[in-house]
Design a protein around this motif. Structure first.
Motif, PDB file in Angstrom:
ATOM      1  N   GLY A  58      35.052  20.329 123.475  1.00 43.40           N
ATOM      2  CA  GLY A  58      35.404  18.915 123.385  1.00 43.40           C
ATOM      3  C   GLY A  58      34.228  17.996 123.677  1.00 43.40           C
ATOM      4  N   LEU A  59      33.332  18.448 124.543  1.00 43.14           N
ATOM      5  CA  LEU A  59      32.149  17.653 124.889  1.00 43.14           C
ATOM      6  C   LEU A  59      30.981  17.899 123.936  1.00 43.14           C
ATOM      7  CD1 LEU A  59      32.220  18.166 128.756  1.00 43.14           C
ATOM      8  CD2 LEU A  59      32.670  16.017 127.534  1.00 43.14           C
ATOM      9  N   GLY A  60      31.112  18.916 123.104  1.00 39.38           N
ATOM     10  CA  GLY A  60      30.037  19.237 122.167  1.00 39.38           C
ATOM     11  C   GLY A  60      28.845  19.904 122.841  1.00 39.38           C
ATOM     12  N   ILE A  61      29.123  20.679 123.895  1.00 45.01           N
ATOM     13  CA  ILE A  61      28.060  21.405 124.586  1.00 45.01           C
ATOM     14  C   ILE A  61      28.431  22.885 124.658  1.00 45.01           C
ATOM     15  CG2 ILE A  61      27.369  19.395 125.956  1.00 45.01           C
ATOM     16  CD1 ILE A  61      28.775  20.716 128.389  1.00 45.01           C
ATOM     17  N   SER A  62      27.441  23.701 124.950  1.00 46.27           N
ATOM     18  CA  SER A  62      27.710  25.129 125.105  1.00 46.27           C
ATOM     19  C   SER A  62      28.100  25.425 126.550  1.00 46.27           C
ATOM     20  CB  SER A  62      26.462  25.944 124.735  1.00 46.27           C
ATOM     21  OG  SER A  62      25.449  25.739 125.705  1.00 46.27           O
ATOM     22  N   VAL A  63      28.688  26.583 126.753  1.00 48.13           N
ATOM     23  CA  VAL A  63      29.023  27.018 128.111  1.00 48.13           C
ATOM     24  C   VAL A  63      27.731  27.158 128.924  1.00 48.13           C
ATOM     25  CG1 VAL A  63      30.024  28.881 129.489  1.00 48.13           C
ATOM     26  CG2 VAL A  63      31.167  28.137 127.409  1.00 48.13           C
TER      27      VAL A  63
END
Length: 80
Positions: A58-63
């Motif tokens: 949802g934030l457009g970032i990777s884990v």
């Protein structure tokens, strides 16, 4: 700091950084707001990796980006 508190602080920081409310994050992530709120308070002692993955999506970032933060450098040992 324990892992649960670090995850909660990281979520709060990312919301502040992006100027989005928890409800908006929930909508973007496709998970109920109650899930995120339980991760932010003492209700959930074990935030699940699948929920964290959805928040990252949802934030457009990777884990990896989520956990690449000094908050996670010196966590308390969970097994005592």
């Amino acid at each position: 700091m324990n892992a649960k508190d670090a995850v909660a602080r990281r979520i709060q920081y990312l919301c502040l950084e992006r100027d989005i409310a928890v409800n908006a994050l929930a909508n973007q992530s496709g998970i109920p707001p109650s899930t995120i709120y339980s991760m932010l308070n003492k209700k959930s002692q074990n935030p699940g990796i699948v929920s964290i993955q959805k928040i990252c999506d949802g934030l457009g970032i990777s884990v990896r980006e989520f956990f690449d933060n000094p908050l996670f450098d010196d966590l308390e040992q969970e097994i005592k």
